[in-house]
Design a protein around this motif. Structure first.
Motif, mmCIF file in Angstrom:
data_model
loop_
_atom_site.group_PDB
_atom_site.id
_atom_site.type_symbol
_atom_site.label_atom_id
_atom_site.label_comp_id
_atom_site.label_asym_id
_atom_site.label_seq_id
_atom_site.Cartn_x
_atom_site.Cartn_y
_atom_site.Cartn_z
ATOM 1 N N LEU A 46 0.870 -1.182 0.000
ATOM 2 C CA LEU A 46 0.000 0.000 0.000
ATOM 3 C C LEU A 46 0.901 1.224 0.000
ATOM 4 C CD1 LEU A 46 -2.786 1.346 0.218
ATOM 5 C CD2 LEU A 46 -2.621 1.070 2.709
ATOM 6 N N ASP A 47 0.840 2.014 -1.069
ATOM 7 C CA ASP A 47 1.642 3.228 -1.205
ATOM 8 C C ASP A 47 0.718 4.423 -0.971
ATOM 9 O OD1 ASP A 47 3.402 5.255 -1.913
ATOM 10 O OD2 ASP A 47 3.859 4.449 -3.903
ATOM 11 N N LEU A 48 0.744 4.929 0.273
ATOM 12 C CA LEU A 48 -0.101 6.067 0.644
ATOM 13 C C LEU A 48 0.589 7.374 0.284
ATOM 14 C CD1 LEU A 48 -1.267 4.823 4.153
ATOM 15 C CD2 LEU A 48 -2.655 4.953 2.081
ATOM 16 N N PHE A 49 -0.172 8.364 -0.127
ATOM 17 C CA PHE A 49 0.382 9.653 -0.567
ATOM 18 C C PHE A 49 1.397 9.375 -1.683
ATOM 19 C CE2 PHE A 49 -0.468 9.700 4.003
ATOM 20 C CZ PHE A 49 -1.357 10.737 4.136
ATOM 21 N N ALA A 50 0.960 8.642 -2.696
ATOM 22 C CA ALA A 50 1.859 8.024 -3.670
ATOM 23 C C ALA A 50 2.619 9.008 -4.565
ATOM 24 C CB ALA A 50 1.082 7.036 -4.529
ATOM 25 N N GLY A 51 2.127 10.227 -4.757
ATOM 26 C CA GLY A 51 2.860 11.196 -5.577
ATOM 27 C C GLY A 51 2.996 10.725 -7.009
ATOM 28 N N SER A 52 4.195 10.352 -7.412
ATOM 29 C CA SER A 52 4.449 9.838 -8.759
ATOM 30 C C SER A 52 4.264 8.330 -8.836
ATOM 31 C CB SER A 52 5.878 10.178 -9.187
ATOM 32 O OG SER A 52 6.796 9.459 -8.372
ATOM 33 N N GLY A 53 4.163 7.677 -7.677
ATOM 34 C CA GLY A 53 4.080 6.222 -7.635
ATOM 35 C C GLY A 53 5.429 5.541 -7.627
ATOM 36 N N ALA A 54 6.498 6.313 -7.554
ATOM 37 C CA ALA A 54 7.847 5.754 -7.668
ATOM 38 C C ALA A 54 8.143 4.675 -6.625
ATOM 39 C CB ALA A 54 8.889 6.866 -7.578
ATOM 40 N N LEU A 55 7.681 4.844 -5.390
ATOM 41 C CA LEU A 55 8.007 3.865 -4.350
ATOM 42 C C LEU A 55 7.245 2.557 -4.559
ATOM 43 C CD1 LEU A 55 8.257 6.210 -1.238
ATOM 44 C CD2 LEU A 55 10.105 5.298 -2.665
ATOM 45 N N GLY A 56 5.981 2.637 -4.864
ATOM 46 C CA GLY A 56 5.216 1.419 -5.149
ATOM 47 C C GLY A 56 5.717 0.708 -6.394
ATOM 48 N N LEU A 57 6.091 1.467 -7.413
ATOM 49 C CA LEU A 57 6.633 0.873 -8.633
ATOM 50 C C LEU A 57 7.979 0.210 -8.376
ATOM 51 C CD1 LEU A 57 5.564 3.644 -11.123
ATOM 52 C CD2 LEU A 57 4.764 1.261 -11.115
ATOM 53 N N GLU A 58 8.778 0.814 -7.530
ATOM 54 C CA GLU A 58 10.058 0.199 -7.144
ATOM 55 C C GLU A 58 9.800 -1.141 -6.455
ATOM 56 O OE1 GLU A 58 14.124 0.051 -7.287
ATOM 57 O OE2 GLU A 58 13.051 1.862 -7.910
ATOM 58 N N ALA A 59 8.791 -1.174 -5.581
ATOM 59 C CA ALA A 59 8.439 -2.428 -4.893
ATOM 60 C C ALA A 59 8.014 -3.495 -5.905
ATOM 61 C CB ALA A 59 7.337 -2.172 -3.869
ATOM 62 N N LEU A 60 7.188 -3.116 -6.883
ATOM 63 C CA LEU A 60 6.770 -4.071 -7.912
ATOM 64 C C LEU A 60 7.962 -4.564 -8.727
ATOM 65 C CD1 LEU A 60 3.474 -2.386 -9.180
ATOM 66 C CD2 LEU A 60 3.664 -4.534 -7.895
ATOM 67 N N SER A 61 8.842 -3.669 -9.094
ATOM 68 C CA SER A 61 10.014 -4.034 -9.872
ATOM 69 C C SER A 61 10.901 -5.020 -9.119
ATOM 70 C CB SER A 61 10.825 -2.780 -10.240
ATOM 71 O OG SER A 61 11.950 -3.119 -11.015
ATOM 72 N N ARG A 62 10.901 -4.911 -7.800
ATOM 73 C CA ARG A 62 11.749 -5.768 -6.967
ATOM 74 C C ARG A 62 11.024 -7.023 -6.463
ATOM 75 N NH1 ARG A 62 16.245 -2.588 -3.915
ATOM 76 N NH2 ARG A 62 16.517 -0.756 -5.210
ATOM 77 N N GLY A 63 9.819 -7.299 -6.952
ATOM 78 C CA GLY A 63 9.199 -8.575 -6.643
ATOM 79 C C GLY A 63 7.876 -8.567 -5.915
ATOM 80 N N ALA A 64 7.347 -7.400 -5.553
ATOM 81 C CA ALA A 64 6.025 -7.364 -4.926
ATOM 82 C C ALA A 64 4.989 -7.879 -5.923
ATOM 83 C CB ALA A 64 5.675 -5.946 -4.481
ATOM 84 N N ALA A 65 3.950 -8.536 -5.417
ATOM 85 C CA ALA A 65 2.920 -9.115 -6.279
ATOM 86 C C ALA A 65 1.893 -8.081 -6.719
ATOM 87 C CB ALA A 65 2.217 -10.254 -5.558
ATOM 88 N N GLN A 66 1.603 -7.121 -5.837
ATOM 89 C CA GLN A 66 0.577 -6.123 -6.139
ATOM 90 C C GLN A 66 0.888 -4.850 -5.363
ATOM 91 O OE1 GLN A 66 -3.380 -6.810 -4.589
ATOM 92 N NE2 GLN A 66 -4.324 -5.642 -6.241
ATOM 93 N N ALA A 67 0.503 -3.710 -5.934
ATOM 94 C CA ALA A 67 0.622 -2.429 -5.239
ATOM 95 C C ALA A 67 -0.649 -1.630 -5.445
ATOM 96 C CB ALA A 67 1.831 -1.631 -5.739
#
Length: 181
Positions: A46-67
């Motif tokens: 869960l990426d709260l106050f996501a802005g550009s989404g960079a942190l959630g996208l980084e998590a997905l790129s590194r193996g998270a299943a869903q953001a």
């Protein structure tokens, strides 16, 4: 701004227009994900106050299943959607144009998150309420990690164990482990 590691490493990201969004610097992002690297595979983020989404996208790129990206500003939401498309994560990402309280309440006792990224406007006073709501609404998986980016040392939070705090220039990262369940 870019994704710095993982399967989509090097993907360029756009920032929302204006000065309302503060992108996380690469060295802070690297520290954040260096700490989470062995916990990311297969997680729901869960990426709260996501802005550009960079942190959630980084998590997905590194193996998270869903953001799930939560952002209330329309311009930022559009940037997140474009960044998700650029990274090719349309099937793994959900964008909600809601404030953080409405989003957390939407998932109340319905969805569990393994990692919660909290990166609000520094001067908004959001931190305590986010931790309280996440705990009270039952959205945290067993042993979930909440990581907050701030410009000051955050205090302990009820129901969470403060595992690490570190300063990177003017930015602090605080890692909490959810202990209730």
């Amino acid at each position: 701004m870019r994704i710095i590691a993982g399967e989509k490493r090097g993907t360029k990201l756009i920032a929302p227009e204006g000065i309302d969004t503060r992108p996380t610097l690469d060295h802070v992002k690297e520290a954040l994900f260096g700490r989470l690297q062995f916990e990311l595979h297969g997680t729901v983020v869960l990426d709260l106050f996501a802005g550009s989404g960079a942190l959630g996208l980084e998590a997905l790129s590194r193996g998270a299943a869903q953001a799930v990206f939560v952002e209330n500003a329309g311009g930022a939401q559009k940037a997140i959607e474009r960044n998700i498309q650029a990274a090719g994560f349309e099937k793994k990402a959900v964008v909600l144009k809601k404030d953080y309280e409405a989003a957390i309440k939407l998932f109340q006792n319905q969805k569990k998150f393994d990692i919660v990224i909290i990166d609000p406007p520094y001067k908004g006073g959001y931190y305590e309420r986010v931790f309280e709501l996440a705990a009270g609404c039952g959205i945290l998986a067993k042993n979930a990690v909440a990581v907050a980016e701030s410009d000051f040392l955050l205090p302990a939070q009820a129901g969470y164990r403060l595992e690490k705090q570190k300063r990177y220039g003017k930015t602090f990262l605080s890692f909490y482990r959810w202990e209730e369940e």
